[in-house]
Design a protein around this motif. Structure first.
Motif, PDB file in Angstrom:
ATOM      1  N   THR A  21       0.831  -1.213   0.000  1.00  0.00           N
ATOM      2  CA  THR A  21       0.000   0.000   0.000  1.00  0.00           C
ATOM      3  C   THR A  21       0.860   1.255   0.000  1.00  0.00           C
ATOM      4  O   THR A  21       0.569   2.227  -0.721  1.00  0.00           O
ATOM      5  N   GLN A  22       1.922   1.256   0.784  1.00  0.00           N
ATOM      6  CA  GLN A  22       2.814   2.413   0.826  1.00  0.00           C
ATOM      7  C   GLN A  22       3.500   2.625  -0.520  1.00  0.00           C
ATOM      8  O   GLN A  22       3.667   3.765  -0.971  1.00  0.00           O
ATOM      9  N   GLU A  23       3.894   1.554  -1.198  1.00  0.00           N
ATOM     10  CA  GLU A  23       4.517   1.676  -2.511  1.00  0.00           C
ATOM     11  C   GLU A  23       3.536   2.252  -3.527  1.00  0.00           C
ATOM     12  O   GLU A  23       3.907   3.080  -4.360  1.00  0.00           O
ATOM     13  N   ILE A  24       2.281   1.823  -3.464  1.00  0.00           N
ATOM     14  CA  ILE A  24       1.268   2.335  -4.388  1.00  0.00           C
ATOM     15  C   ILE A  24       1.039   3.828  -4.164  1.00  0.00           C
ATOM     16  O   ILE A  24       0.962   4.616  -5.118  1.00  0.00           O
ATOM     17  N   VAL A  25       0.952   4.241  -2.914  1.00  0.00           N
ATOM     18  CA  VAL A  25       0.752   5.656  -2.593  1.00  0.00           C
ATOM     19  C   VAL A  25       1.927   6.490  -3.101  1.00  0.00           C
ATOM     20  O   VAL A  25       1.745   7.557  -3.707  1.00  0.00           O
ATOM     21  N   ALA A  26       3.143   6.010  -2.873  1.00  0.00           N
ATOM     22  CA  ALA A  26       4.334   6.748  -3.317  1.00  0.00           C
ATOM     23  C   ALA A  26       4.389   6.839  -4.833  1.00  0.00           C
ATOM     24  O   ALA A  26       4.704   7.902  -5.395  1.00  0.00           O
ATOM     25  N   GLY A  27       4.074   5.740  -5.523  1.00  0.00           N
ATOM     26  CA  GLY A  27       4.090   5.757  -6.981  1.00  0.00           C
ATOM     27  C   GLY A  27       3.026   6.665  -7.560  1.00  0.00           C
ATOM     28  O   GLY A  27       3.269   7.396  -8.532  1.00  0.00           O
ATOM     29  N   PHE A  28       1.846   6.659  -6.981  1.00  0.00           N
ATOM     30  CA  PHE A  28       0.771   7.532  -7.447  1.00  0.00           C
ATOM     31  C   PHE A  28       1.144   8.996  -7.232  1.00  0.00           C
ATOM     32  O   PHE A  28       0.907   9.847  -8.098  1.00  0.00           O
ATOM     33  N   ALA A  29       1.731   9.308  -6.090  1.00  0.00           N
ATOM     34  CA  ALA A  29       2.144  10.690  -5.810  1.00  0.00           C
ATOM     35  C   ALA A  29       3.177  11.166  -6.827  1.00  0.00           C
ATOM     36  O   ALA A  29       3.125  12.303  -7.307  1.00  0.00           O
ATOM     37  N   ALA A  30       4.114  10.290  -7.177  1.00  0.00           N
ATOM     38  CA  ALA A  30       5.143  10.648  -8.159  1.00  0.00           C
ATOM     39  C   ALA A  30       4.527  10.912  -9.525  1.00  0.00           C
ATOM     40  O   ALA A  30       4.895  11.866 -10.225  1.00  0.00           O
ATOM     41  N   GLY A  31       3.564  10.076  -9.938  1.00  0.00           N
ATOM     42  CA  GLY A  31       2.952  10.235 -11.248  1.00  0.00           C
ATOM     43  C   GLY A  31       2.119  11.497 -11.375  1.00  0.00           C
ATOM     44  O   GLY A  31       2.193  12.199 -12.385  1.00  0.00           O
ATOM     45  N   VAL A  32       1.331  11.792 -10.374  1.00  0.00           N
ATOM     46  CA  VAL A  32       0.490  12.993 -10.410  1.00  0.00           C
ATOM     47  C   VAL A  32       1.354  14.254 -10.398  1.00  0.00           C
ATOM     48  O   VAL A  32       1.085  15.213 -11.134  1.00  0.00           O
ATOM     49  N   ALA A  33       2.402  14.261  -9.589  1.00  0.00           N
ATOM     50  CA  ALA A  33       3.293  15.426  -9.533  1.00  0.00           C
ATOM     51  C   ALA A  33       3.930  15.687 -10.888  1.00  0.00           C
ATOM     52  O   ALA A  33       4.008  16.837 -11.357  1.00  0.00           O
ATOM     53  N   ASP A  34       4.374  14.618 -11.542  1.00  0.00           N
ATOM     54  CA  ASP A  34       5.006  14.743 -12.850  1.00  0.00           C
ATOM     55  C   ASP A  34       4.023  15.269 -13.894  1.00  0.00           C
ATOM     56  O   ASP A  34       4.324  16.202 -14.646  1.00  0.00           O
ATOM     57  N   ALA A  35       2.815  14.688 -13.943  1.00  0.00           N
ATOM     58  CA  ALA A  35       1.834  15.071 -14.962  1.00  0.00           C
ATOM     59  C   ALA A  35       1.381  16.513 -14.811  1.00  0.00           C
ATOM     60  O   ALA A  35       1.327  17.265 -15.786  1.00  0.00           O
ATOM     61  N   VAL A  36       1.061  16.915 -13.599  1.00  0.00           N
ATOM     62  CA  VAL A  36       0.535  18.261 -13.371  1.00  0.00           C
ATOM     63  C   VAL A  36       1.600  19.320 -13.636  1.00  0.00           C
ATOM     64  O   VAL A  36       1.329  20.367 -14.242  1.00  0.00           O
ATOM     65  N   ALA A  37       2.820  19.051 -13.225  1.00  0.00           N
ATOM     66  CA  ALA A  37       3.877  20.061 -13.344  1.00  0.00           C
ATOM     67  C   ALA A  37       4.367  20.242 -14.774  1.00  0.00           C
ATOM     68  O   ALA A  37       4.761  21.350 -15.162  1.00  0.00           O
ATOM     69  N   CYS A  38       4.317  19.191 -15.579  1.00  0.00           N
ATOM     70  CA  CYS A  38       5.045  19.231 -16.856  1.00  0.00           C
ATOM     71  C   CYS A  38       4.191  18.994 -18.097  1.00  0.00           C
ATOM     72  O   CYS A  38       4.750  18.836 -19.185  1.00  0.00           O
ATOM     73  N   HIS A  39       2.870  18.965 -17.975  1.00  0.00           N
ATOM     74  CA  HIS A  39       2.067  18.604 -19.144  1.00  0.00           C
ATOM     75  C   HIS A  39       2.195  19.594 -20.310  1.00  0.00           C
ATOM     76  O   HIS A  39       2.227  19.147 -21.466  1.00  0.00           O
ATOM     77  N   PRO A  40       2.243  20.904 -20.098  1.00  0.00           N
ATOM     78  CA  PRO A  40       2.429  21.792 -21.255  1.00  0.00           C
ATOM     79  C   PRO A  40       3.682  21.467 -22.068  1.00  0.00           C
ATOM     80  O   PRO A  40       3.651  21.522 -23.304  1.00  0.00           O
ATOM     81  N   VAL A  41       4.755  21.106 -21.386  1.00  0.00           N
ATOM     82  CA  VAL A  41       5.973  20.722 -22.100  1.00  0.00           C
ATOM     83  C   VAL A  41       5.744  19.415 -22.858  1.00  0.00           C
ATOM     84  O   VAL A  41       6.231  19.228 -23.974  1.00  0.00           O
ATOM     85  N   ASP A  42       4.963  18.519 -22.271  1.00  0.00           N
ATOM     86  CA  ASP A  42       4.691  17.239 -22.905  1.00  0.00           C
ATOM     87  C   ASP A  42       3.880  17.415 -24.183  1.00  0.00           C
ATOM     88  O   ASP A  42       4.085  16.687 -25.163  1.00  0.00           O
ATOM     89  N   VAL A  43       2.956  18.372 -24.180  1.00  0.00           N
ATOM     90  CA  VAL A  43       2.176  18.641 -25.392  1.00  0.00           C
ATOM     91  C   VAL A  43       3.091  19.089 -26.525  1.00  0.00           C
ATOM     92  O   VAL A  43       2.997  18.600 -27.664  1.00  0.00           O
ATOM     93  N   VAL A  44       3.985  20.021 -26.242  1.00  0.00           N
ATOM     94  CA  VAL A  44       4.926  20.497 -27.258  1.00  0.00           C
ATOM     95  C   VAL A  44       5.838  19.363 -27.711  1.00  0.00           C
ATOM     96  O   VAL A  44       6.155  19.235 -28.895  1.00  0.00           O
ATOM     97  N   LYS A  45       6.245  18.511 -26.790  1.00  0.00           N
ATOM     98  CA  LYS A  45       7.124  17.376 -27.122  1.00  0.00           C
ATOM     99  C   LYS A  45       6.459  16.423 -28.106  1.00  0.00           C
ATOM    100  O   LYS A  45       7.058  16.050 -29.127  1.00  0.00           O
ATOM    101  N   THR A  46       5.210  16.038 -27.834  1.00  0.00           N
ATOM    102  CA  THR A  46       4.519  15.106 -28.727  1.00  0.00           C
ATOM    103  C   THR A  46       4.342  15.711 -30.110  1.00  0.00           C
ATOM    104  O   THR A  46       4.534  15.034 -31.135  1.00  0.00           O
ATOM    105  N   ARG A  47       3.999  16.988 -30.160  1.00  0.00           N
ATOM    106  CA  ARG A  47       3.808  17.632 -31.461  1.00  0.00           C
ATOM    107  C   ARG A  47       5.120  17.754 -32.220  1.00  0.00           C
ATOM    108  O   ARG A  47       5.137  17.696 -33.454  1.00  0.00           O
ATOM    109  N   ALA A  48       6.218  17.904 -31.507  1.00  0.00           N
ATOM    110  CA  ALA A  48       7.523  17.930 -32.166  1.00  0.00           C
ATOM    111  C   ALA A  48       7.864  16.562 -32.752  1.00  0.00           C
ATOM    112  O   ALA A  48       8.464  16.467 -33.830  1.00  0.00           O
ATOM    113  N   HIS A  49       7.469  15.493 -32.079  1.00  0.00           N
ATOM    114  CA  HIS A  49       7.744  14.141 -32.576  1.00  0.00           C
ATOM    115  C   HIS A  49       6.996  13.853 -33.879  1.00  0.00           C
ATOM    116  O   HIS A  49       7.531  13.177 -34.767  1.00  0.00           O
TER     117      HIS A  49
END
Length: 331
Positions: free
Chosen positions: A16-44
């Motif tokens: 359970t602790q591993e799941i919580v830590a992994g979920f926290a890492a994923g949400v932090a990454d997505a929320v903080a960096c999604h605008p850059v990810d949009v530009v990245k996909t369009r560049a590809h």
């Protein structure tokens, strides 16, 4: 001179602790960096020359508004990528070296490479929807992520959610190997064990940046092929996708299911190189490196801080239990 004391093994987290830590890492990454990810996909997926990152970001914001920079953020935040990646790496390390074995740099690379397979199985549907949402030509086709997923399944079959699956496996296996392998090498050979939370954060940022940049250099061709496969909508008349190797009308074409992974990814690589040259396999490298430089340190810090706190709680619990047991046996 006495030999240095070995680093103490950290306490093991519960599932359970591993799941919580992994979920926290994923949400932090997505929320903080999604605008850059949009530009990245369009560049590809762009066939022409890519504009500089700041100019492209400003153009996207001015033409579609700030909300357009967050197209596809729901599957990006919901995908269990960081969860499977980090938790899977912990389990892969135990699989490779055993419960009491000592991890080395080669075994760290091997364990991380294995993590890419279950990660790809879990995240490919989310990635497929995310890439469809982020592609510029699909801006008017899909209103939101849920409608995009429903349309894909209704018109192309459920297998469309796994378009680019083998390219995703290649990308994730290669990236994870160099990412976690480089981090392990740096922490074991170039740094001392952190003593405070601030040292832990600084070390995580430094190693996350190093590992991300090294891994990006090796995974780029797979990432470009994956973006191309997942962002294109099959031709409405023939049901055929642009690149050989994407499902030919997906679930409707049995012949695709009998082709090897090399044929599927190789067909896409061949089409890109034949029409655009081999340099196209590295389109968007700079913005991808920026995305990794921002995102993976964020997710790694979120993971490490969550794990740090949970291990501290576990150690306090163990110490309290030991103290209670010691008090119980005293005469």
């Amino acid at each position: 001179m006495p030999p240095p004391k070995p680093k103490p093994k950290p306490t093991r987290l519960t599932a359970t602790q591993e799941i919580v830590a992994g979920f926290a890492a994923g949400v932090a990454d997505a929320v903080a960096c999604h605008p850059v990810d949009v530009v990245k996909t369009r560049a590809h997926v762009n066939r022409g020359a890519n504009a500089p990152f700041v100019r492209e970001l400003a153009r996207q914001a001015s033409s579609g508004g700030i909300r357009s920079l967050y197209r596809g953020v729901l599957p990006a935040a919901a995908r269990p990528q960081a969860l499977v990646m980090y938790v899977g790496n912990e389990h892969s390390k135990r699989l490779v070296v055993g419960e009491r074995g000592t991890l080395t740099t080669p075994t760290a690379f091997a364990a991380a490479f294995l993590t890419g397979v279950p990660e790809s199985i879990c995240v490919t549907p989310f990635e497929a929807v995310k890439c469809r949402m982020q592609a510029r030509e699909n801006a008017s086709r899909y209103a939101h992520s849920w409608q995009c997923a429903r349309t894909m399944v209704a018109t192309e079959g459920a297998a469309s959610l796994y378009s680019g699956f083998y390219a995703t496996i290649g990308r994730n296996c290669v990236f994870n190997a160099f990412y976690f392998g480089s981090i392990f090498f740096a922490k074991e050979n170039l740094m001392e064990a952190p003593r405070t939370v601030s040292e832990q954060v600084a070390q995580s940022l430094a190693t996350g940046l190093l590992g991300g940049l090294v891994a990006t250099a090796f995974k780029m061709p797979f990432d470009v092929v994956k973006s191309r496969m997942q962002s294109r909508v099959p031709d409405v008349k023939t049901g055929r996708a642009e690149y050989a190797g994407v499902t030919d009308a997906f679930a409707k074409a049995r012949s695709y299911l009998h082709r090897s992974p090399c044929d599927r990814v190789g067909g896409a690589v061949n089409a890109i190189v034949r029409t655009e040259g081999w340099r196209a396999l590295y389109k968007g490298t700079a913005v991808t490196a920026l995305r990794i430089s921002l995102g993976f340190p964020v997710s790694l810090v979120a993971w490490d801080l969550t794990v740090w706190g949970m291990r501290a709680m576990n150690e306090d619990t163990i110490a309290a239990a030991a103290e209670k047991a010691g008090a119980a046996v005293e005469p």
